[in-house]
Enzyme design. Structure first.
Site, PDB file in Angstrom:
ATOM      1  N   LYS A  72       0.806  -1.224   0.000  1.00 29.28           N
ATOM      2  CA  LYS A  72       0.000   0.000   0.000  1.00 29.28           C
ATOM      3  C   LYS A  72       0.844   1.281   0.000  1.00 29.28           C
ATOM      4  O   LYS A  72       0.424   2.310  -0.511  1.00 29.28           O
ATOM      5  CB  LYS A  72      -0.956   0.013   1.204  1.00 29.28           C
ATOM      6  CG  LYS A  72      -2.124  -0.964   1.056  1.00 29.28           C
ATOM      7  CD  LYS A  72      -3.098  -0.847   2.214  1.00 29.28           C
ATOM      8  CE  LYS A  72      -4.203  -1.876   2.071  1.00 29.28           C
ATOM      9  NZ  LYS A  72      -5.199  -1.813   3.142  1.00 29.28           N
ATOM     10  N   ASP A 108      -9.981   2.884   2.571  1.00 29.82           N
ATOM     11  CA  ASP A 108     -10.130   2.054   3.785  1.00 29.82           C
ATOM     12  C   ASP A 108     -10.852   2.809   4.912  1.00 29.82           C
ATOM     13  O   ASP A 108     -11.872   2.352   5.425  1.00 29.82           O
ATOM     14  CB  ASP A 108      -8.754   1.595   4.291  1.00 29.82           C
ATOM     15  CG  ASP A 108      -8.215   0.415   3.497  1.00 29.82           C
ATOM     16  OD1 ASP A 108      -9.018  -0.369   2.957  1.00 29.82           O
ATOM     17  OD2 ASP A 108      -6.982   0.279   3.421  1.00 29.82           O
ATOM     18  N   ALA A 133      -1.537   0.855  15.600  1.00 31.54           N
ATOM     19  CA  ALA A 133      -1.099   2.078  14.926  1.00 31.54           C
ATOM     20  C   ALA A 133      -0.466   1.750  13.571  1.00 31.54           C
ATOM     21  O   ALA A 133       0.472   2.399  13.136  1.00 31.54           O
ATOM     22  CB  ALA A 133      -0.114   2.838  15.810  1.00 31.54           C
ATOM     23  N   GLY A 134      -1.002   0.717  12.910  1.00 31.99           N
ATOM     24  CA  GLY A 134      -0.499   0.342  11.589  1.00 31.99           C
ATOM     25  C   GLY A 134      -1.241   1.108  10.495  1.00 31.99           C
ATOM     26  O   GLY A 134      -1.883   2.136  10.753  1.00 31.99           O
ATOM     27  N   GLY A 135      -1.180   0.559   9.278  1.00 32.12           N
ATOM     28  CA  GLY A 135      -1.772   1.242   8.125  1.00 32.12           C
ATOM     29  C   GLY A 135      -3.274   1.432   8.258  1.00 32.12           C
ATOM     30  O   GLY A 135      -3.803   2.512   7.932  1.00 32.12           O
ATOM     31  N   TYR A 230     -12.537  -9.301   9.894  1.00 35.11           N
ATOM     32  CA  TYR A 230     -13.804  -9.830   9.371  1.00 35.11           C
ATOM     33  C   TYR A 230     -13.803 -11.362   9.285  1.00 35.11           C
ATOM     34  O   TYR A 230     -14.819 -11.943   8.898  1.00 35.11           O
ATOM     35  CB  TYR A 230     -14.160  -9.201   8.017  1.00 35.11           C
ATOM     36  CG  TYR A 230     -13.102  -9.324   6.957  1.00 35.11           C
ATOM     37  CD1 TYR A 230     -12.211  -8.289   6.741  1.00 35.11           C
ATOM     38  CD2 TYR A 230     -12.992 -10.469   6.191  1.00 35.11           C
ATOM     39  CE1 TYR A 230     -11.225  -8.379   5.777  1.00 35.11           C
ATOM     40  CE2 TYR A 230     -12.015 -10.582   5.217  1.00 35.11           C
ATOM     41  CZ  TYR A 230     -11.135  -9.524   5.022  1.00 35.11           C
ATOM     42  OH  TYR A 230     -10.158  -9.641   4.074  1.00 35.11           O
ATOM     43  N   GLY A 251     -16.115  -5.887  11.276  1.00 35.86           N
ATOM     44  CA  GLY A 251     -15.110  -5.542  10.262  1.00 35.86           C
ATOM     45  C   GLY A 251     -15.584  -5.748   8.828  1.00 35.86           C
ATOM     46  O   GLY A 251     -15.074  -5.115   7.905  1.00 35.86           O
TER      47      GLY A 251
HETATM   48  P1  NAP Z   1      -0.240  -3.422  10.178  1.00 35.25           P
HETATM   49  O1  NAP Z   1       0.057  -2.211   9.390  1.00 35.25           O
HETATM   50  O2  NAP Z   1       0.681  -4.588  10.131  1.00 35.25           O
HETATM   51  O3  NAP Z   1      -0.387  -2.946  11.733  1.00 35.25           O
HETATM   52  C1  NAP Z   1      -0.649  -3.880  12.752  1.00 35.25           C
HETATM   53  C2  NAP Z   1      -0.845  -3.163  14.083  1.00 35.25           C
HETATM   54  O4  NAP Z   1      -1.229  -4.143  15.044  1.00 35.25           O
HETATM   55  C3  NAP Z   1       0.425  -2.499  14.628  1.00 35.25           C
HETATM   56  O5  NAP Z   1       0.059  -1.366  15.358  1.00 35.25           O
HETATM   57  C4  NAP Z   1       0.995  -3.587  15.559  1.00 35.25           C
HETATM   58  O6  NAP Z   1       1.692  -3.050  16.663  1.00 35.25           O
HETATM   59  C5  NAP Z   1      -0.274  -4.203  16.089  1.00 35.25           C
HETATM   60  N1  NAP Z   1      -0.072  -5.616  16.447  1.00 35.25           N
HETATM   61  C6  NAP Z   1       0.280  -6.635  15.611  1.00 35.25           C
HETATM   62  N2  NAP Z   1       0.343  -7.799  16.299  1.00 35.25           N
HETATM   63  C7  NAP Z   1       0.028  -7.495  17.596  1.00 35.25           C
HETATM   64  C8  NAP Z   1      -0.063  -8.256  18.787  1.00 35.25           C
HETATM   65  N3  NAP Z   1       0.164  -9.583  18.791  1.00 35.25           N
HETATM   66  N4  NAP Z   1      -0.395  -7.631  19.934  1.00 35.25           N
HETATM   67  C9  NAP Z   1      -0.646  -6.309  19.940  1.00 35.25           C
HETATM   68  N5  NAP Z   1      -0.563  -5.514  18.843  1.00 35.25           N
HETATM   69  C10 NAP Z   1      -0.231  -6.096  17.675  1.00 35.25           C
HETATM   70  O7  NAP Z   1      -1.680  -4.002   9.815  1.00 35.25           O
HETATM   71  P2  NAP Z   1      -2.944  -3.187   9.238  1.00 35.25           P
HETATM   72  O8  NAP Z   1      -2.882  -3.165   7.761  1.00 35.25           O
HETATM   73  O9  NAP Z   1      -3.036  -1.902   9.985  1.00 35.25           O
HETATM   74  O10 NAP Z   1      -4.153  -4.181   9.629  1.00 35.25           O
HETATM   75  C11 NAP Z   1      -4.569  -4.347  10.972  1.00 35.25           C
HETATM   76  C12 NAP Z   1      -5.821  -5.234  11.031  1.00 35.25           C
HETATM   77  O11 NAP Z   1      -6.899  -4.624  10.318  1.00 35.25           O
HETATM   78  C13 NAP Z   1      -5.631  -6.627  10.382  1.00 35.25           C
HETATM   79  O12 NAP Z   1      -6.326  -7.568  11.158  1.00 35.25           O
HETATM   80  C14 NAP Z   1      -6.309  -6.485   9.033  1.00 35.25           C
HETATM   81  O13 NAP Z   1      -6.813  -7.725   8.570  1.00 35.25           O
HETATM   82  C15 NAP Z   1      -7.456  -5.550   9.394  1.00 35.25           C
HETATM   83  N6  NAP Z   1      -7.951  -4.787   8.235  1.00 35.25           N
HETATM   84  C16 NAP Z   1      -9.272  -4.923   7.916  1.00 35.25           C
HETATM   85  C17 NAP Z   1      -9.780  -4.216   6.842  1.00 35.25           C
HETATM   86  C18 NAP Z   1     -11.237  -4.368   6.511  1.00 35.25           C
HETATM   87  O14 NAP Z   1     -11.616  -4.011   5.385  1.00 35.25           O
HETATM   88  N7  NAP Z   1     -12.070  -4.827   7.412  1.00 35.25           N
HETATM   89  C19 NAP Z   1      -8.949  -3.371   6.076  1.00 35.25           C
HETATM   90  C20 NAP Z   1      -7.583  -3.254   6.445  1.00 35.25           C
HETATM   91  C21 NAP Z   1      -7.098  -3.973   7.540  1.00 35.25           C
HETATM   92  P3  NAP Z   1       3.259  -2.635  16.619  1.00 35.25           P
HETATM   93  O15 NAP Z   1       3.333  -1.325  15.880  1.00 35.25           O
HETATM   94  O16 NAP Z   1       3.623  -2.513  18.044  1.00 35.25           O
HETATM   95  O17 NAP Z   1       3.968  -3.754  15.897  1.00 35.25           O
END
Ligand code: NAP
Length: 285
Positions: A72, A108, A133-135, A230, A251
């Site tokens: 992304k 998103d 605090a990810g994407g 989801y 979700g």
């Molecule tokens: P990402 O950029 O990899 O960020 C992941 C975040 O979760 C980071 O803040 C990370 O913390 C934290 N994290 C990961 N593993 C953890 C754990 N075991 N304990 C505590 N914190 C943890 O991922 P993303 O793209 O933001 O996606 C996050 C979630 O949203 C995923 O489940 C994804 O499937 C979902 N999502 C859903 C949709 C939808 O359409 N419904 C769209 C996008 C994403 P650190 O910074 O400390 O590593």
């Protein structure tokens, strides 16, 4: 789409992996519904081929594409233009080929907010805690503070990433604000939170038996609790919140609405939420 022929347009997904994506199901359903002669396919793209993949959209005159994990952000240098939303977020999930000009969008966070509004949730004057605090968290924070007069607290294991979001997104003129960044150990001390949003993968299939920061997260029945996950449809977090009497938000709605917005960007046409929800629930269960 009745049949593939020389006039068939192509939209694709670029990511790695892409094999579990539900986007082909959503968009091919949409093309069929509107009798549009286009097809949506998924391309798994390795990190070292992102540039070629994006130039390929132009070279092959694709209608556009979606971009998913982990590309992304990687795609941005190869695009001609970004919307203000995508620039603020620093990530793109939808690209439109406008006669050879590639424009990057991020649907998103917009999809998340549209999903809330569709269910009648109003986050004006609410105190919201984002976990992660990810994407995805970043795109949601941008859309929330643009849409609602709200206060946002970001809770993350790595406080630096949360602080980075706060430092880049507290922009004068937006209705909402990011007021604090905290570590999980500080969650218990939070007071006056109205909305929790899980933006971490904790609780996602196949690790369904987990709740993010379970020992520190304090819920009460007045809250709205949201999960971006989801699969499963109802995470352990949402089940616990529902059992306590909280409002919950799934979700799947974000997935559906980000796709509805992307489809409109490519085709100018609307997709029906209810039919998509039915279609996707059949895939998830
Ligand atoms: P990402 O950029 O990899 O960020 C992941 C975040 O979760 C980071 O803040 C990370 O913390 C934290 N994290 C990961 N593993 C953890 C754990 N075991 N304990 C505590 N914190 C943890 O991922 P993303 O793209 O933001 O996606 C996050 C979630 O949203 C995923 O489940 C994804 O499937 C979902 N999502 C859903 C949709 C939808 O359409 N419904 C769209 C996008 C994403 P650190 O910074 O400390 O590593």
């Amino acid at each position: 789409m009745k049949s593939i022929n020389a006039g068939t347009g192509t939209v694709c997904l670029i990511g790695n992996p892409t094999v579990y994506s539900l986007s082909p199901i959503i968009h091919n359903y949409g093309f069929g519904l509107h009798n549009i002669n286009s097809v949506y396919v998924a391309h798994t793209v390795e990190d070292n081929y992102v540039k070629e993949a994006i130039y390929g959209i132009k070279a092959l005159n694709y209608v556009g594409c979606n971009v998913t994990y982990p590309h992304k952000t990687n795609v941005i240098p190869f695009l001609d233009e970004l919307t203000s939303e995508a620039r603020l977020i620093g990530a793109v999930n939808t690209i439109k080929n406008e006669n050879g000009k590639l424009v990057g969008y991020n649907t998103d966070g917009l999809g998340f907010v549209e999903g809330l509004k569709n269910r009648g949730f109003d986050l004006n004057n609410k105190n919201i805690c984002i976990i992660g605090a990810g994407g995805a968290a970043r795109s949601i924070v941008v859309s929330l503070i643009k849409e609602f007069d709200c206060n946002v607290t970001i809770c993350n294991r790595n406080i630096g990433t949360a602080a980075d979001i706060m430092n880049t997104l507290n922009i004068d003129g937006l209705p909402g604000r990011i007021t604090a960044c905290i570590t999980p150990s500080q969650l218990k001390a939070l007071c006056d939170i109205n909305v929790f949003i899980n933006c971490t993968p904790v609780g996602m299939s196949p690790n369904e038996d987990f709740i993010p920061f379970e020992d520190e997260l304090v819920l009460d029945e007045s809250m709205l609790v949201c999960d971006l996950i989801y699969k499963p449809y109802e995470t352990k977090l949402l089940k616990k919140a529902k059992d306590m009497g909280c409002d919950v938000h799934y979700g799947l709605d974000m997935l559906i609405f980000q796709a509805i917005i992307a489809f409109k960007i490519w085709t100018g046409k609307d997709l029906p939420y209810e039919q998509l929800e039915l279609l996707l629930k059949r895939q998830i269960y």
